[in-house]
Design an enzyme around this catalytic site. Structure first.
Site: not given
Ligand code: HSE
Length: 432
Positions: A13, A129, A187, A205, A303
């Site tokens: 993606t 980033e 996605g 994160k 996305g």
């Molecule tokens: N799977 C993650 C989300 C993708 O849904 O935020 C972005 O890090």
């Protein structure tokens, strides 16, 4: 040097989005940098996916080594995901003295110290980033914009999948499983969606953000995490009645004696909280620093094109570093095991709580709950028990004033051991 040559590994993606933006913006990048940014090679083990891309087959391969071994390539973009193959690939690219760009939060969160050390030993850099917050410029904000501040706190919605699921459950009454499938089809979700809904992705994160904002290393394992799988329709309805929105929140707070707070769990936010109206796949991050005060980042957290746009910002940063002869413009030596930051245990936090007990509807039950909470120094702010025709257990919802987590857990455990308690108690922390 007459071009910056890019090798892309992983054409899913986000990789597809990177190819689209590189091709659409080629002339613009050329003008900005004074030389072209060229997509020189793309590898993906699924050769069929490469055939769908608007690039010539001559640059495509099903073998990532074709990217690593191409001496013309300056920057390798890793968009494979996971921490097995991806880690080996990144280490090989660094050893070959290629800069690396990745969107892989698990990789940076769990293996950052080893990777940053390898990058600096080879005179190259790792940019990431897209690893936190999709299109939001979180890493640049932490590493560059806010470096003059001592950070007080961060509250962040940084998993698009969970926010999408909670929004659809709240606004449309849709069932969890159905919305998760829709998030996967868009996605948004990880290859293993338990990382999203279990809180692991958000924990990756926030461990990265806490490390950058506090100038050390916060290991993934030290982050307390709960996911959203235990949130029921009842909780969503009670939250609405009480004037709250349920969100999966990452919280970081500066050390006030026992370590920094770094935690991930569902929360209730008052409807007028700045993050309460962040819905669907959108992410947001509210950061408070001593000089900047409060700032807010907001944008699509997952996305194809939003995340690819963050990858592209790294391409331009690294290309500029190369062109200006400053390949390691932002040293990452502090992000090391030797510089591990102490994280406060969850038991020590103090907050308000939403509690949903499942108890028999008979005399003295409410009194026993109130007594046990009071015995542990927990003051009740409000109570809801709706009339029920059923002889079975009923929900009793209590919102507390600020209480200590360890006292709250002690009281709930004691109450769950009583014969009137018929199910595990739902505990949702309330953030202000
Ligand atoms: N799977 C993650 C989300 C993708 O849904 O935020 C972005 O890090």
């Amino acid at each position: 040097m007459n071009a910056i040559n890019i090798g892309l590994v992983g054409a899913g993606t986000i990789g597809g989005g990177v190819v689209k933006i590189l091709s659409a913006q080629a002339r613009f990048f050329d003008e900005k940098l004074g030389l072209p940014v060229k997509l020189t090679r793309i590898a993906d083990k699924n050769i069929a996916v490469l055939k769908t891309l608007p690039v010539g087959s001559a640059i495509c391969s099903d073998n990532a080594d074709d990217v690593i071994n191409d001496p013309s390539i300056n920057i390798v973009i890793e968009l494979v995901g996971g921490t097995g193959f991806a880690k080996a690939l990144v280490l090989k690219a660094l050893a070959a003295k290629k800069h690396v760009i990745t969107a892989n939060k698990a990789l940076i969160s769990e293996f950052g110290p080893e990777l940053f050390a390898a990058a600096e030993a080879n005179g190259v850099s790792i940019y990431f980033e897209a690893a936190v917050g999709g299109t939001m410029p979180t890493i640049k904000t932490a590493r560059e914009a806010l470096v003059g501040n001592e950070i007080q706190s961060v509250q962040t919605i940084t998993n698009g999948t969970c926010n999408y699921i909670l929004t659809k459950m709240t606004q449309e009454g849709l069932p969890f499983d159905e919305v998760l499938k829709a998030a996967q089809a868009h996605g948004y979700a990880e290859a293993d969606p338990t990382l999203d809904v279990g809180g692991g992705d958000t924990a990756h994160k926030v461990s990265i953000m806490a490390s950058l904002l506090f100038g050390g290393f916060v290991p993934y394992e030290s982050v307390y995490k709960e996911g959203i799988t235990t949130i029921t329709d009842d909780d969503i309805d009670y939250a609405k009645k009480l004037g709250y929105a349920i969100k999966l929140l990452g919280v970081i707070k500066k050390d006030s004696g026992s370590g920094i707070e770094v935690r991930v769990h569902p929360v209730m936010l008052k409807n007028d909280h700045i993050l309460a109206s962040v819905n669907d796949v959108f992410n947001a991050m509210a950061i408070e620093g001593d000089y900047c005060g409060k700032i807010l980042l907001y944008g699509r957290g997952a996305g194809e094109l939003p995340t690819a746009s963050a990858v592209i910002s790294d391409v331009i940063d690294v290309a500029r570093n190369i062109v200006t002869g400053n390949p390691i413009r932002i040293p990452m030596g502090y992000y090391s095991i030797a510089n591990e930051l102490k994280v406060a245990p969850i038991d020590g936090i103090s907050t308000r709580y939403y509690l949903r007990f499942t108890v028999l509807d008979r005399p003295n039950v409410l009194a026993a709950i109130a007594s046990e909470l009071g015995h542990n120094g927990i003051s009740i702010a409000s109570v809801i028990q709706l009339e029920s025709k059923s002889d079975e257990a009923v929900p009793v919802v209590i919102v507390t004033h600020t209480a200590k987590e360890s006292n709250l857990q002690t009281a709930v455990k004691k109450l769950e051991g009583m014969d009137f308690s018929k199910a595990k108690t739902q505990i949702i922390r309330i953030e202000d």
